[in-house]
Scaffold this motif. Sequence first.
Motif, PDB file in Angstrom:
ATOM      1  N   ARG A 188       0.805  -1.225   0.000  1.00  0.00           N
ATOM      2  CA  ARG A 188       0.000   0.000   0.000  1.00  0.00           C
ATOM      3  C   ARG A 188       0.836   1.272   0.000  1.00  0.00           C
ATOM      4  O   ARG A 188       0.354   2.347  -0.359  1.00  0.00           O
ATOM      5  N   VAL A 189       2.079   1.172   0.408  1.00  0.00           N
ATOM      6  CA  VAL A 189       2.938   2.360   0.528  1.00  0.00           C
ATOM      7  C   VAL A 189       3.217   2.985  -0.838  1.00  0.00           C
ATOM      8  O   VAL A 189       3.582   2.285  -1.784  1.00  0.00           O
ATOM      9  N   LYS A 190       3.029   4.290  -0.921  1.00  0.00           N
ATOM     10  CA  LYS A 190       3.334   5.035  -2.149  1.00  0.00           C
ATOM     11  C   LYS A 190       4.527   5.979  -1.958  1.00  0.00           C
ATOM     12  O   LYS A 190       5.188   6.356  -2.925  1.00  0.00           O
ATOM     13  N   GLN A 191       4.781   6.344  -0.713  1.00  0.00           N
ATOM     14  CA  GLN A 191       5.885   7.252  -0.408  1.00  0.00           C
ATOM     15  C   GLN A 191       7.065   6.454   0.154  1.00  0.00           C
ATOM     16  O   GLN A 191       6.905   5.672   1.090  1.00  0.00           O
ATOM     17  N   LYS A 198      12.184  13.742   3.537  1.00  0.00           N
ATOM     18  CA  LYS A 198      12.324  15.054   2.888  1.00  0.00           C
ATOM     19  C   LYS A 198      11.153  15.965   3.249  1.00  0.00           C
ATOM     20  O   LYS A 198      11.333  17.170   3.473  1.00  0.00           O
ATOM     21  N   VAL A 199       9.959  15.396   3.311  1.00  0.00           N
ATOM     22  CA  VAL A 199       8.792  16.196   3.714  1.00  0.00           C
ATOM     23  C   VAL A 199       9.005  16.764   5.114  1.00  0.00           C
ATOM     24  O   VAL A 199       8.731  17.942   5.380  1.00  0.00           O
ATOM     25  N   ALA A 200       9.522  15.930   6.009  1.00  0.00           N
ATOM     26  CA  ALA A 200       9.746  16.363   7.387  1.00  0.00           C
ATOM     27  C   ALA A 200      10.836  17.424   7.480  1.00  0.00           C
ATOM     28  O   ALA A 200      10.659  18.456   8.139  1.00  0.00           O
ATOM     29  N   THR A 201      11.962  17.206   6.816  1.00  0.00           N
ATOM     30  CA  THR A 201      13.072  18.154   6.903  1.00  0.00           C
ATOM     31  C   THR A 201      12.826  19.422   6.095  1.00  0.00           C
ATOM     32  O   THR A 201      13.448  20.451   6.358  1.00  0.00           O
ATOM     33  N   ASP A 202      11.937  19.367   5.116  1.00  0.00           N
ATOM     34  CA  ASP A 202      11.539  20.598   4.428  1.00  0.00           C
ATOM     35  C   ASP A 202      10.716  21.473   5.371  1.00  0.00           C
ATOM     36  O   ASP A 202      10.761  22.703   5.298  1.00  0.00           O
ATOM     37  N   LYS A 203       9.959  20.831   6.244  1.00  0.00           N
ATOM     38  CA  LYS A 203       9.142  21.575   7.216  1.00  0.00           C
ATOM     39  C   LYS A 203      10.002  22.093   8.355  1.00  0.00           C
ATOM     40  O   LYS A 203       9.814  23.205   8.848  1.00  0.00           O
ATOM     41  N   LYS A 204      10.970  21.299   8.792  1.00  0.00           N
ATOM     42  CA  LYS A 204      11.848  21.707   9.891  1.00  0.00           C
ATOM     43  C   LYS A 204      13.251  21.166   9.634  1.00  0.00           C
ATOM     44  O   LYS A 204      13.474  19.962   9.639  1.00  0.00           O
ATOM     45  N   LYS A 205      14.186  22.073   9.411  1.00  0.00           N
ATOM     46  CA  LYS A 205      15.558  21.688   9.101  1.00  0.00           C
ATOM     47  C   LYS A 205      16.190  20.959  10.294  1.00  0.00           C
ATOM     48  O   LYS A 205      16.059  21.387  11.433  1.00  0.00           O
ATOM     49  N   GLY A 206      16.860  19.864  10.000  1.00  0.00           N
ATOM     50  CA  GLY A 206      17.507  19.116  11.064  1.00  0.00           C
ATOM     51  C   GLY A 206      18.030  17.781  10.573  1.00  0.00           C
ATOM     52  O   GLY A 206      18.136  17.542   9.363  1.00  0.00           O
ATOM     53  N   THR A 207      18.356  16.909  11.530  1.00  0.00           N
ATOM     54  CA  THR A 207      18.926  15.597  11.239  1.00  0.00           C
ATOM     55  C   THR A 207      17.914  14.512  11.541  1.00  0.00           C
ATOM     56  O   THR A 207      17.350  14.466  12.640  1.00  0.00           O
ATOM     57  N   VAL A 208      17.677  13.640  10.574  1.00  0.00           N
ATOM     58  CA  VAL A 208      16.750  12.521  10.768  1.00  0.00           C
ATOM     59  C   VAL A 208      17.442  11.474  11.643  1.00  0.00           C
ATOM     60  O   VAL A 208      18.543  11.015  11.334  1.00  0.00           O
ATOM     61  N   THR A 209      16.777  11.109  12.727  1.00  0.00           N
ATOM     62  CA  THR A 209      17.340  10.118  13.650  1.00  0.00           C
ATOM     63  C   THR A 209      16.482   8.858  13.739  1.00  0.00           C
ATOM     64  O   THR A 209      16.922   7.871  14.334  1.00  0.00           O
ATOM     65  N   LEU A 221      -1.962   4.600   7.231  1.00  0.00           N
ATOM     66  CA  LEU A 221      -0.589   4.133   7.122  1.00  0.00           C
ATOM     67  C   LEU A 221       0.330   5.352   7.059  1.00  0.00           C
ATOM     68  O   LEU A 221       0.152   6.237   6.214  1.00  0.00           O
ATOM     69  N   ILE A 222       1.291   5.408   7.976  1.00  0.00           N
ATOM     70  CA  ILE A 222       2.148   6.601   8.063  1.00  0.00           C
ATOM     71  C   ILE A 222       3.623   6.213   8.212  1.00  0.00           C
ATOM     72  O   ILE A 222       3.963   5.110   8.634  1.00  0.00           O
ATOM     73  N   TRP A 223       4.449   7.172   7.821  1.00  0.00           N
ATOM     74  CA  TRP A 223       5.858   7.109   8.162  1.00  0.00           C
ATOM     75  C   TRP A 223       6.046   8.010   9.384  1.00  0.00           C
ATOM     76  O   TRP A 223       5.704   9.191   9.337  1.00  0.00           O
ATOM     77  N   SER A 224       6.577   7.457  10.463  1.00  0.00           N
ATOM     78  CA  SER A 224       6.902   8.255  11.641  1.00  0.00           C
ATOM     79  C   SER A 224       8.357   8.689  11.528  1.00  0.00           C
ATOM     80  O   SER A 224       9.255   7.851  11.454  1.00  0.00           O
ATOM     81  N   VAL A 225       8.596  10.005  11.505  1.00  0.00           N
ATOM     82  CA  VAL A 225       9.941  10.542  11.275  1.00  0.00           C
ATOM     83  C   VAL A 225      10.330  11.455  12.433  1.00  0.00           C
ATOM     84  O   VAL A 225       9.580  12.360  12.800  1.00  0.00           O
ATOM     85  N   ALA A 241       1.752   7.801   4.402  1.00  0.00           N
ATOM     86  CA  ALA A 241       2.607   6.979   3.550  1.00  0.00           C
ATOM     87  C   ALA A 241       2.059   6.805   2.144  1.00  0.00           C
ATOM     88  O   ALA A 241       2.751   6.265   1.270  1.00  0.00           O
ATOM     89  N   VAL A 242       0.824   7.241   1.910  1.00  0.00           N
ATOM     90  CA  VAL A 242       0.227   7.175   0.575  1.00  0.00           C
ATOM     91  C   VAL A 242       0.232   8.550  -0.090  1.00  0.00           C
ATOM     92  O   VAL A 242       0.701   8.716  -1.217  1.00  0.00           O
ATOM     93  N   LYS A 243      -0.252   9.562   0.643  1.00  0.00           N
ATOM     94  CA  LYS A 243      -0.395  10.903   0.073  1.00  0.00           C
ATOM     95  C   LYS A 243       0.844  11.780   0.264  1.00  0.00           C
ATOM     96  O   LYS A 243       1.049  12.740  -0.481  1.00  0.00           O
ATOM     97  N   GLY A 244       1.623  11.517   1.296  1.00  0.00           N
ATOM     98  CA  GLY A 244       2.811  12.330   1.543  1.00  0.00           C
ATOM     99  C   GLY A 244       2.548  13.578   2.352  1.00  0.00           C
ATOM    100  O   GLY A 244       3.434  14.443   2.467  1.00  0.00           O
ATOM    101  N   ASP A 245       1.349  13.701   2.939  1.00  0.00           N
ATOM    102  CA  ASP A 245       1.012  14.871   3.743  1.00  0.00           C
ATOM    103  C   ASP A 245       1.436  14.675   5.197  1.00  0.00           C
ATOM    104  O   ASP A 245       1.463  13.544   5.700  1.00  0.00           O
ATOM    105  N   ILE A 246       1.725  15.787   5.886  1.00  0.00           N
ATOM    106  CA  ILE A 246       2.006  15.741   7.313  1.00  0.00           C
ATOM    107  C   ILE A 246       0.670  15.638   8.056  1.00  0.00           C
ATOM    108  O   ILE A 246      -0.178  16.508   7.931  1.00  0.00           O
TER     109      ILE A 246
END
Length: 254
Positions: A188-191, A198-209, A221-225, A241-246
């Motif tokens: 089902r995942v599209k993203q 990238k969606v997360a860091t575009d909203k808030k600059k930083g390091t993905v951990t 279905l979501i990506w938790s970042v 995880a499908v639409k790419g929205d926060i």
Amino acid sequence: MRFEPRLKNTGTPRARRIRLVGALCAVAASAALVTGCGGDSDKSSADATSEAAKTVPKEAPSKSPTGSASLTQDQQERKALLAATKVTYDKAAATAVDKVSGSKLTDLDLEGLDDDNDSDDDDDASGSPSPSPSGSAAAPQWAAEVAEKDGTVHNVRIDAVSGKVISSAPENDQDADDKKETADWLSRVKQSPEQAAKVATDKKKGTVTSIGLDDNDSNTLIWSVDVVTDDWNKTDFEIDAVKGDITREDVDRD
């Protein structure tokens, strides 16, 4: 800048007042009159002091300096761990996927960040992880989960300094239902995880951990970042995880 009031020049009026009082006292014939003159002088001085006191401004309350507060324990740990980490999340993800042919990333965490190290998910076939290639047991590590098309999950541990694989093994306690759910999520995942990051860091600059595939309270279905910013706070994002929205954003300031 002066924080105390400047005293006014009262030399001339005060001199005249002293001479006048002195003359009256000089011609006085009785001790009572002399005593009275002394009393008038004391009263005049008291009145002058009282008037002067009215002109003294109240001391302004001291303010705490901004931006100088010490870091919390969590912030200190994030700062120290990220300073030691040389391998970024995307390189660790690519290494983990390459280790298991035909797999896709479902979870990735920089070990030791705001949580207890859980070796249960990262044990190799012998039941214990291999030593770090960097030669330090305390070296930061990426704990990854990758899944094959049928939903079989593998745990891959990566040295976050050298980028080398420390251990890799199928998850021990995964049953048929777990595999079916994982395979369904992957279908089902599209993203991709990189797109979600990238969606997360575009909203808030930083390091993905941390990044992981999951479903939220709405069964979306979501990506938790997780993103650590320059102030060492951590922001948790939920990305559809499908639409790419926060769908959610929460800042951990501890």
